[in-house]
Write a protein that holds these residues in place. Structure first.
Motif, PDB file in Angstrom:
ATOM      1  N   SER A  56       0.970  -1.148   0.154  1.00 45.53           N
ATOM      2  CA  SER A  56       0.049  -0.035  -0.048  1.00 45.53           C
ATOM      3  C   SER A  56       0.959   1.234   0.047  1.00 45.53           C
ATOM      4  O   SER A  56       2.032   1.395   0.757  1.00 45.53           O
ATOM      5  CB  SER A  56      -0.827   0.109   1.280  1.00 45.53           C
ATOM      6  N   PRO A  57       0.483   2.197  -0.870  1.00 46.79           N
ATOM      7  CA  PRO A  57       1.363   3.389  -0.822  1.00 46.79           C
ATOM      8  C   PRO A  57       1.195   4.277   0.581  1.00 46.79           C
ATOM      9  O   PRO A  57       2.020   5.072   0.900  1.00 46.79           O
ATOM     10  CB  PRO A  57       0.753   4.106  -1.997  1.00 46.79           C
TER      11      PRO A  57
ATOM     12  N   ARG B  45      -5.574  20.721 -15.663  1.00 43.15           N
ATOM     13  CA  ARG B  45      -4.278  20.155 -14.854  1.00 43.15           C
ATOM     14  C   ARG B  45      -4.450  19.139 -13.771  1.00 43.15           C
ATOM     15  O   ARG B  45      -3.315  18.869 -13.137  1.00 43.15           O
ATOM     16  CB  ARG B  45      -3.907  21.518 -14.283  1.00 43.15           C
ATOM     17  N   LEU B  46      -5.537  18.708 -13.716  1.00 45.97           N
ATOM     18  CA  LEU B  46      -5.478  17.398 -12.789  1.00 45.97           C
ATOM     19  C   LEU B  46      -5.753  16.183 -13.289  1.00 45.97           C
ATOM     20  O   LEU B  46      -6.736  16.023 -14.365  1.00 45.97           O
ATOM     21  CB  LEU B  46      -6.763  17.609 -11.763  1.00 45.97           C
ATOM     22  N   ASP B  47      -4.735  15.326 -13.209  1.00 41.57           N
ATOM     23  CA  ASP B  47      -4.783  13.892 -13.765  1.00 41.57           C
ATOM     24  C   ASP B  47      -5.485  13.028 -12.707  1.00 41.57           C
ATOM     25  O   ASP B  47      -4.716  12.496 -11.742  1.00 41.57           O
ATOM     26  CB  ASP B  47      -3.289  13.516 -14.151  1.00 41.57           C
ATOM     27  N   LEU B  48      -6.809  12.836 -12.869  1.00 41.33           N
ATOM     28  CA  LEU B  48      -7.310  11.749 -11.707  1.00 41.33           C
ATOM     29  C   LEU B  48      -6.552  10.327 -11.635  1.00 41.33           C
ATOM     30  O   LEU B  48      -6.474   9.866 -10.640  1.00 41.33           O
ATOM     31  CB  LEU B  48      -8.968  11.590 -11.959  1.00 41.33           C
ATOM     32  N   ILE B  52      -5.404   9.238  -8.156  1.00 34.13           N
ATOM     33  CA  ILE B  52      -6.094   8.194  -7.478  1.00 34.13           C
ATOM     34  C   ILE B  52      -6.210   6.995  -8.750  1.00 34.13           C
ATOM     35  O   ILE B  52      -7.034   7.039  -9.477  1.00 34.13           O
ATOM     36  CB  ILE B  52      -7.607   8.508  -7.289  1.00 34.13           C
ATOM     37  N   PRO B  53      -4.971   6.247  -8.866  1.00 32.60           N
ATOM     38  CA  PRO B  53      -4.786   5.247  -9.957  1.00 32.60           C
ATOM     39  C   PRO B  53      -5.992   4.416  -9.533  1.00 32.60           C
ATOM     40  O   PRO B  53      -6.785   3.995  -8.538  1.00 32.60           O
ATOM     41  CB  PRO B  53      -3.608   4.696  -9.520  1.00 32.60           C
ATOM     42  N   SER B  54      -6.760   3.643 -10.686  1.00 33.84           N
ATOM     43  CA  SER B  54      -7.783   2.940 -10.869  1.00 33.84           C
ATOM     44  C   SER B  54      -7.121   1.455  -9.971  1.00 33.84           C
ATOM     45  O   SER B  54      -8.255   0.871  -9.348  1.00 33.84           O
ATOM     46  CB  SER B  54      -7.678   2.102 -12.277  1.00 33.84           C
ATOM     47  N   ALA B  60     -11.520   7.477  -2.236  1.00 31.44           N
ATOM     48  CA  ALA B  60     -11.721   8.798  -1.863  1.00 31.44           C
ATOM     49  C   ALA B  60     -10.788   9.781  -2.266  1.00 31.44           C
ATOM     50  O   ALA B  60      -9.564   9.719  -2.168  1.00 31.44           O
ATOM     51  CB  ALA B  60     -11.600   8.632  -0.189  1.00 31.44           C
ATOM     52  N   PHE B  61     -11.413  10.941  -2.754  1.00 25.80           N
ATOM     53  CA  PHE B  61     -10.643  12.350  -3.071  1.00 25.80           C
ATOM     54  C   PHE B  61     -10.631  13.171  -1.815  1.00 25.80           C
ATOM     55  O   PHE B  61     -11.690  13.503  -1.482  1.00 25.80           O
ATOM     56  CB  PHE B  61     -11.200  12.913  -4.344  1.00 25.80           C
ATOM     57  N   THR B  62      -9.529  13.288  -1.529  1.00 33.07           N
ATOM     58  CA  THR B  62      -9.308  14.123  -0.207  1.00 33.07           C
ATOM     59  C   THR B  62      -8.925  15.758  -0.479  1.00 33.07           C
ATOM     60  O   THR B  62      -8.140  16.116  -1.131  1.00 33.07           O
ATOM     61  CB  THR B  62      -8.310  13.659   0.692  1.00 33.07           C
TER      62      THR B  62
END
Lengths: 366, 366
Positions: A56-57, B45-48, B52-54, B60-62
């Motif tokens: 886990s990262p 500019r945000l690389d989802l 948060i890699p698949s 959860a996006f913090t």
């Protein structure tokens, strides 16, 4: 995303004479005694590699203290959990890198978080945050917690079922402010509400805890085979009830107002809780243990002032909400007198004290 | 784990007449205008998939809002960030499952979190928490944040360098309560402190943001080529200074007390900030944009009552800490009168207003 039931009340705010902060020594003692049980739980039942895999990262171990109130008890339990997890982590010979700890202190939005935050130790070894909301609903992202702790927070119902105040219902709880000595329909209404609340609690935590995550609950329960009427916790409430009806007779409060008042206190039995956990199906019961206090425990303490301050810190909010501010001082004075006159504190033979049960649950594989 | 500098003061607590909650409309307008810049930032500019890699078990996006205060501005910015991220996530054709949002509202431990928590929308689409502590230090676990937002929180120094109040130092700031019109040693002491603060801020965020994570900062800056003496923000402070020395002359406060008082306000320039970010090395500057208010902006508003309430919400804490409670009403009354008499609000030619700069930074690969 929290939906808060109107009858759930936080403990008395601030740091004043009547505050929960100053009048929660009995709860603190219970939390202190439970420390060794939590130590055992982490040593024997927590699989760190399962809850935070080496791959886990994230290296953050997350802990939630639910129903933390504003006093110092929350930080005591949390500090113990962290020390035990650290100890376990260090004993792993794997080169996993160091762990960080993130702690969420939860209570209702009306809880006094300002007092809580000011009391947090500056040298704490964790990243602290406060989470406002009812723990009967979701509070955290899915599978984001590793350890949940809740002490003295699960012996209440969140709302009073409406049949208890419905004159036309067989559960109408006239003349009583608790389910002690009430007809069976009223008792059933209380226990059905508790069942709904606990199911909501368990379902929410099941979503939030990772598989293998632990939940330690400390809950004042009815002793095995003891009816509420023989429990000192309810005998104490009976004296509040008598004080209220005295005041109604003197015209200081209306009888209808007293009749429509019901305490949210509910002491489940061990068997009731076990059945609820099994019914929910998401947790294994790893351990159930009664807390044994070394000296005099809850309601056994002999200092009447301490007793009434303890009770006031817990119940003032609910009483004010129903009756307004005016009767509070008078009511607690009368209640205090009745407790003193009753020698309830000494009658240890007639009444049994609640059993404070420690439940250790583990989130099973989803 | 927070270490709090003693001169950092939260905004005025509660919901009363003088509260920040009621007197932060100017900041709110700025936050509203910045919404479109944040929308662009998230869209472009945000690389989802990077943040948060698949493959990540967490969905959860913090988001952290730093220096949130107790008012409603924090939730406006956060709600906008969430809507933009949701929109972006939905536009991905990948079957990634739904995102959850966890939001951390941060401010100093003495901030009024109770008021903040009560103002959170019940139907919010995120899990909210409050984080007490100074954002000049670490507040969150490593690589645990995806988006950091801070508005009107980074134009202060955290402490007044001691040479400013040392009679034997060339930086001794006698007769001044800000660095406007001070000797160069005093100005340098202020800017060195700001540099230390920003370096601490950037280093902490560099640890907490994931690679690819964004940071949106809204900072009132000195306009290009304009000295503090020509900036209306400092002209306003000069009138507070004059009010204090008037009161010292009348014996209402000691002159030594005024001499030892220094405001924590600091307006960096765009170039100063760019240099600090480059020196830190952990962030790419993605965009710098000046906020343009449609009508009259900060210090341009003509209602003197509104101006003084705005200033009081910000500065009352610091002033009380240094001078005590007694002089506060009188001082703000005098300050208010001086602002009215000065017609500072109208003299737009003589003074330039601060430029509110939006900085978009991206955490580069660690």
């Amino acid at each position: 995303m929290a939906s808060v039931s109107t009858l759930m009340r936080p403990m008395k705010e601030g740091d004043g004479h009547y505050s929960y902060n100053r009048n929660s020594l009995l709860q603190r003692e219970g939390v202190e005694i439970a420390k060794v049980l939590i130590k055992d739980a982490i040593a024997g039942r927590l699989d760190l590699e399962q809850v935070i895999p080496s791959s886990s990262p994230s290296r953050a171990f997350t802990i939630a203290d639910l129903g933390c109130s504003c006093g110092p008890n929350a930080t005591i339990a949390v500090q113990n959990i962290i020390e035990c997890v650290k100890h376990k982590h260090q004993s792993y010979s794997l080169n996993q890198g160091s762990l960080e700890f993130q702690v969420f202190f939860n209570d209702l939005p009306s809880n006094d978080f300002n007092t809580l935050f000011k009391s947090l130790p500056l040298d704490s070894q964790y990243w602290a945050s406060g989470v406002p909301g009812s723990f009967l609903g979701r509070l955290f992202p899915k599978a984001s917690l590793h350890f949940v702790h809740a002490s003295y927070a699960l012996h209440f119902v969140s709302i009073i079922p409406k049949e208890l105040v419905d004159e036309n219902s067989p559960a109408y709880n006239k003349g009583r402010i608790s389910y002690n000595k009430s007809q069976k329909e009223a008792v059933e209404a209380y226990s059905a509400q508790y069942r709904r609340d606990m199911e909501a609690f368990l379902s929410s935590r099941a979503e939030e805890l990772v598989a293998g995550g632990l939940m330690a609950l400390l809950i004042p329960c009815l002793p095995d085979g003891v009816p509420p009427a023989k429990c000192s916790s309810f005998a104490t409430i009976d004296l509040l009830e008598a004080s209220l009806f005295d005041m109604a007779e003197l015209g200081l409060v209306s009888e209808a107002k007293v009749d429509s008042f019901n305490m949210t206190k509910y002491h489940p039995t061990q068997w009731e809780l076990e059945a609820l956990v099994k019914e929910n199906g998401c947790f294994n019961i790893e351990r159930i243990e009664a807390i044994v206090r070394p000296g005099d425990g809850l309601e056994k303490i002999s200092d009447i002032n301490m007793v009434i301050l303890h009770l006031r810190a817990i119940w003032e909010g609910l009483i004010k909400q129903h009756f307004g501010d005016d009767i509070v001082d008078e009511l607690f004075h009368r209640w205090s007198q009745k407790i003193a006159e009753s020698s309830l504190l000494l009658r240890q033979v007639e009444y049994k004290h609640v059993t404070e049960l420690f439940f250790l649950l583990k989130r099973n594989m989803a």
